[in-house]
Motif scaffolding. Sequence first.
Motif, PDB file in Angstrom:
ATOM      1  N   GLU A   1       4.393  -5.649   3.203  1.00 11.24           N
ATOM      2  CA  GLU A   1       4.063  -5.117   4.079  1.00 11.24           C
ATOM      3  C   GLU A   1       4.792  -4.754   5.173  1.00 11.24           C
TER       4      GLU A   1
ATOM      5  N   ASP B   1       6.375   0.918   6.413  1.00  8.54           N
ATOM      6  CA  ASP B   1       4.819   0.702   6.876  1.00  8.54           C
ATOM      7  C   ASP B   1       4.497   2.016   5.013  1.00  8.54           C
ATOM      8  N   ASP B   2       4.785   1.626   3.692  1.00 12.64           N
ATOM      9  CA  ASP B   2       4.488   0.497   3.444  1.00 12.64           C
ATOM     10  C   ASP B   2       5.240   0.360   2.209  1.00 12.64           C
TER      11      ASP B   2
ATOM     12  N   HIS C   1       1.072  -1.488   0.230  1.00 16.61           N
ATOM     13  CA  HIS C   1       0.121  -0.295  -0.178  1.00 16.61           C
ATOM     14  C   HIS C   1       0.702   1.668  -0.344  1.00 16.61           C
TER      15      HIS C   1
ATOM     16  N   GLU D   1      -5.118   1.801   2.669  1.00 22.61           N
ATOM     17  CA  GLU D   1      -5.309   1.007   3.586  1.00 22.61           C
ATOM     18  C   GLU D   1      -5.225   0.842   5.027  1.00 22.61           C
ATOM     19  N   GLU D   2      -4.753   2.665   5.701  1.00 17.73           N
ATOM     20  CA  GLU D   2      -4.437   2.603   6.896  1.00 17.73           C
ATOM     21  C   GLU D   2      -5.336   3.002   7.388  1.00 17.73           C
TER      22      GLU D   2
HETATM   23 ZN   LIG Z   1       0.784  -1.117   6.503  1.00 18.68          ZN
END
Ligand SMILES: [Zn+2]
Length: 427
Positions: free
Chosen positions: A309, A250-251, A229, A283-284
Amino acid sequence: MKKHLLTVIVSAISLQSFSQTASRLIKEKDVENIINVLAADSMEGRGIFTPGIEKAARYIENSFKTTGLESFSGSGSFRQNFSVTKSVPLAVEVNINNVRVPVENCIIISNGTFKWNNDKDVQVLKIKPGGAFLESYLSILRSGKNAIVQVDEQYRDYFNHLRKTLANGCITLKNNNPSGQVFILGNAAEITSFEISYQDKTQEIALSNIIGVIPGKTRPKECVIFSGHYDHLGILPPVKGDSIANGADDDASGITGVISLAKYYKKLNNNARTLIFIAFTAEELGEWGSQYLSTQLDPDKIVAMINMELIGSDSKFGPNNAFITGFERSDFGAIMQKNIKDTSFQFHPDPYVKFELFYRSDNASLARLGVPAHTISTAPIDKDQFYHTVKDEVKTLDLKSLTATIQAIATGAGSLVSGRDTPTRIK
Ligand SMILES: [Zn+2]
């Protein structure tokens, strides 16, 4: 001296047998260049709805273009656009059994203002102790039904973490049916009555996943996904004058994997199956990019999904080791490990089961549909002091490890790409 010599010889042999093609074609210098761009301060932490993430999107698109990838489903663009509704709460009041619940004990996911007063169509659910918080949370979210959910005290840490992530509002995929899910922390007694009012300001916003494809040479209808992501947390409260959450591990690390593997397989140019390279957004805030993708493809055509990830540091097993979430749910992990067994690298089952990492990344959106979709990671997540802080920067990573992990994935996925192996589906 003798012992030292032996170590040198043994390492030389294992180095030699380490997949030579991957180490020839995936170079640390290139990996470093990519992650330095993605995690640069100029990307402003790639927070969604910011100019920073748009810069990252353009960089990824450009990389796909120069690599010579094709667009997904012949759309003519590397962007997969979709709309989400952003909801920022203005006034919230939650009363359970005639007692006011403090807002810090509530997470509300909604796509608009609502008012409930013992409404019959609102389900009353529980996330019980000893279970899986995230698995339940996501499945309630995906159901799109109105619900009040009592969350056991046991999940306080993750509940608070999630609440913090949603501090600036929640998002949901655009959908014309108003719905709300109210999660309440605490071992409250049975819910006998409820009055909830949620007033918000909503906004419809466009987001995009970035997707590039290398069509399969002989089995083009069977696909393998490589993903990560590209969104992160953006700007956080400053620590020692630094407020940019660079999200190097991340990420940006996972996206570096996606771009590097796209270049690698394009150079080899012998993939039987179609390879799909994806940088997910949002994603977060709830894995929404992958959730949208999952509505746009036929899951039966996806043979495997390899999500990356936090792959930029040494794992708890030491260098040249990574773990695979949900290892036991299909034989994907066993296949990957078999393909690198003659190298010095090893893939392990996820050692952090209680962290529910299987549900904490985009693989979960496709795994729900039966796809052998797993996340590969090296994060020492139980004591990663940089995770979700402004300190997650390139200088805290080990780029040699990052490169080795990407090379191992390249070699490990060999038989999936060539069509020799097909992992079992996830139940
Ligand atoms: Zn992540």
